[in-house]
Design a protein around this motif. Structure first.
Motif, PDB file in Angstrom:
ATOM      1  N   HIS A   3     -12.277  -7.086   2.566  1.00 48.75           N
ATOM      2  CA  HIS A   3     -11.112  -7.041   1.678  1.00 48.75           C
ATOM      3  C   HIS A   3     -11.380  -7.844   0.404  1.00 48.75           C
ATOM      4  N   PHE A   4     -11.956  -9.018   0.557  1.00 42.45           N
ATOM      5  CA  PHE A   4     -12.270  -9.864  -0.605  1.00 42.45           C
ATOM      6  C   PHE A   4     -13.304  -9.196  -1.500  1.00 42.45           C
ATOM      7  N   LEU A   5     -14.346  -8.640  -0.906  1.00 45.00           N
ATOM      8  CA  LEU A   5     -15.411  -8.001  -1.689  1.00 45.00           C
ATOM      9  C   LEU A   5     -14.888  -6.806  -2.476  1.00 45.00           C
ATOM     10  N   ARG A   6     -13.870  -6.166  -1.963  1.00 42.13           N
ATOM     11  CA  ARG A   6     -13.286  -5.016  -2.663  1.00 42.13           C
ATOM     12  C   ARG A   6     -12.298  -5.429  -3.739  1.00 42.13           C
ATOM     13  N   SER A   7     -11.972  -6.718  -3.803  1.00 44.71           N
ATOM     14  CA  SER A   7     -10.945  -7.183  -4.749  1.00 44.71           C
ATOM     15  C   SER A   7     -11.489  -8.246  -5.704  1.00 44.71           C
ATOM     16  N   LEU A   8     -12.793  -8.278  -5.918  1.00 42.88           N
ATOM     17  CA  LEU A   8     -13.397  -9.337  -6.727  1.00 42.88           C
ATOM     18  C   LEU A   8     -12.857  -9.376  -8.152  1.00 42.88           C
ATOM     19  N   ASP A   9     -12.612  -8.209  -8.736  1.00 44.66           N
ATOM     20  CA  ASP A   9     -12.069  -8.174 -10.099  1.00 44.66           C
ATOM     21  C   ASP A   9     -10.698  -8.842 -10.162  1.00 44.66           C
ATOM     22  N   THR A  10      -9.889  -8.620  -9.137  1.00 45.63           N
ATOM     23  CA  THR A  10      -8.544  -9.209  -9.085  1.00 45.63           C
ATOM     24  C   THR A  10      -8.602 -10.725  -9.103  1.00 45.63           C
ATOM     25  N   TYR A  11      -9.619 -11.281  -8.425  1.00 44.63           N
ATOM     26  CA  TYR A  11      -9.726 -12.738  -8.296  1.00 44.63           C
ATOM     27  C   TYR A  11     -10.675 -13.364  -9.315  1.00 44.63           C
ATOM     28  N   GLY A  12     -11.219 -12.570 -10.212  1.00 41.72           N
ATOM     29  CA  GLY A  12     -12.094 -13.101 -11.251  1.00 41.72           C
ATOM     30  C   GLY A  12     -13.420 -13.599 -10.729  1.00 41.72           C
ATOM     31  N   VAL A  13     -13.991 -12.864  -9.769  1.00 40.09           N
ATOM     32  CA  VAL A  13     -15.241 -13.272  -9.138  1.00 40.09           C
ATOM     33  C   VAL A  13     -16.400 -12.388  -9.600  1.00 40.09           C
ATOM     34  N   ASP A  14     -17.526 -13.007  -9.861  1.00 36.96           N
ATOM     35  CA  ASP A  14     -18.749 -12.305 -10.245  1.00 36.96           C
ATOM     36  C   ASP A  14     -19.331 -11.610  -9.003  1.00 36.96           C
ATOM     37  N   PRO A  15     -19.441 -10.280  -8.992  1.00 39.85           N
ATOM     38  CA  PRO A  15     -19.951  -9.572  -7.806  1.00 39.85           C
ATOM     39  C   PRO A  15     -21.394  -9.896  -7.470  1.00 39.85           C
ATOM     40  N   ASP A  16     -22.118 -10.487  -8.408  1.00 47.93           N
ATOM     41  CA  ASP A  16     -23.517 -10.850  -8.152  1.00 47.93           C
ATOM     42  C   ASP A  16     -23.667 -12.272  -7.613  1.00 47.93           C
ATOM     43  N   ARG A  17     -22.538 -12.985  -7.432  1.00 45.11           N
ATOM     44  CA  ARG A  17     -22.614 -14.368  -6.950  1.00 45.11           C
ATOM     45  C   ARG A  17     -21.559 -14.627  -5.868  1.00 45.11           C
ATOM     46  N   VAL A  18     -21.612 -13.824  -4.838  1.00 41.08           N
ATOM     47  CA  VAL A  18     -20.712 -14.012  -3.702  1.00 41.08           C
ATOM     48  C   VAL A  18     -21.486 -14.676  -2.563  1.00 41.08           C
ATOM     49  N   VAL A  19     -20.953 -15.780  -2.069  1.00 36.60           N
ATOM     50  CA  VAL A  19     -21.613 -16.577  -1.029  1.00 36.60           C
ATOM     51  C   VAL A  19     -20.742 -16.607   0.215  1.00 36.60           C
TER      52      VAL A  19
END
Length: 366
Positions: A132-148
């Motif tokens: 769910h989080f990975l599909r909503s990265l834009d909503t949370y302002g997260v860089d898709p290339d830096r998910v830990v």
């Protein structure tokens, strides 16, 4: 002395939990979680947080208050506690400090726990919340290339499991790295050097370890001696996994006073009840080479005075042998659960800050 006092307080709460369990009021772990969650949450002026639900899964989202023009790193954190204790509240200070000091968005997963829910529920909650989080990265302002993905103790088990489960999932950002803090990575061998050396160390004694094991596997505590002696698995299984579990893979400096113990003859009854421990959900260290070689970069934190110390050392060697980049920090005065003392006032231990600094430094370099 402070650690001994903290351990005595934990044992006192645990004892009252057993009393309530005998009286059929609630389970021991439910009572311990209730007492732990009485602690009020401290707010940081530089960090915002909110409670959310991804379906039936409670989560907490933390983000830095300062605005930014670029996406931030994203951290999915699975808290520890053996599946029986620990919560979003016990780890609140960790999430807050990690968010602030690494300038990252942190999603803390409040997976449902034992005994009300089984291991399959814990696994499913972690996977579903992460997707769910990975599909909503834009909503949370997260860089898709830096998910830990990150976790301490059993949370580290979950982080390693997520690396395997979401490795080649289409239409999802790839996990950039995983951070394991004194993680539990195998449930086969309980005679490793660290198990012998730290069986009576405060906060995580062998007795509490086996309480958690029995809850996770849903087995009788009467099997403890058989499991300790290695009678729960046949000889061919020990032979198959010897290449990964052999104490020879552990540096000599960690084997002071270690005495090898020969495995006892197989007890068929115990094997029938415990063979699920060969599943990667319980033992991520047993993943096959062709899969583990595709794992993302790792940061591993081990503590000297930890029953599970050697899990991290064996996992580190496996990753390095397979060519996966590893950053390793060993905390000489560290113990299992040290990270949760960050905001415990007089029970704060400096090693907790060093563990957090190692994590934030690693994230900043990604």
């Amino acid at each position: 002395m402070r650690l001994r006092v903290l351990h005595c307080l934990f044992q006192l709460i645990e004892t009252w939990g057993y009393i309530f369990e005998k009286l059929r009021i609630c389970s021991m772990c439910q009572f311990v979680r209730f007492i732990h969650d009485l602690k009020p949450l401290k707010k940081d002026p530089d960090v915002m947080f909110t409670d959310l639900r991804f379906g039936s899964i409670p989560v907490k989202l933390y983000w830095p208050k300062a605005p930014t023009c670029t996406p931030r790193p994203g951290i999915v954190f699975y808290h520890g506690g053996g599946g029986v204790i620990g919560s979003l509240k016990t780890h609140h200070a960790i999430f807050t400090r990690l968010c602030k000091e690494s300038d990252s968005v942190v999603l803390a997963v409040g997976y449902r726990q034992l005994p009300m829910h089984g291991v399959s529920t814990i696994k499913r909650d972690c996977i579903v919340a992460t997707i769910h989080f990975l599909r909503s990265l834009d909503t949370y302002g997260v860089d898709p290339d830096r998910v830990v993905v990150c976790g301490d103790s059993l949370g580290g088990t979950a982080a390693a499991m997520i690396c395997e489960r979401l490795m080649n999932t289409p239409n999802l950002p790839r996990i950039r790295a995983h951070i394991l803090v004194y993680a539990v990575l195998q449930s086969l061998d309980f005679q490793l050097p660290s198990c012998q050396q730290n069986q009576n160390v405060p906060l995580l004694s062998s007795e509490f370890v086996f309480y958690c094991v029995c809850c996770l596997l849903d087995i009788s505590p009467s099997w403890k001696n058989a499991i300790m002696k290695g009678a729960h698995l046949p000889a061919e299984v020990w032979a198959k996994y010897k290449k990964w579990l052999d104490p020879e893979n552990i540096p000599e400096r960690f084997k002071k006073s270690y005495r090898p113990v020969a495995h006892a003859p197989l007890n068929e009854d115990v094997y029938l009840e415990t063979r699920s421990i060969l599943n990667s959900t319980y033992s991520p260290l047993l993943i096959e080479d062709n899969i583990m070689s595709q794992y993302p970069e790792a940061c591993i934190v081990s503590c000297e005075h930890d029953f599970f110390r050697d899990h991290s050392l064996l996992y580190k060697k496996r990753l390095e042998d397979l060519g996966v980049p590893v950053t390793w920090h060993h905390i000489e005065d560290g113990f299992h659960g040290a990270l949760t003392t960050l905001d415990m006032g007089c029970f704060y231990f400096p090693c907790s800050t060093r563990i957090l600094n190692a994590m934030t430094h690693f994230i900043k370099k990604l």
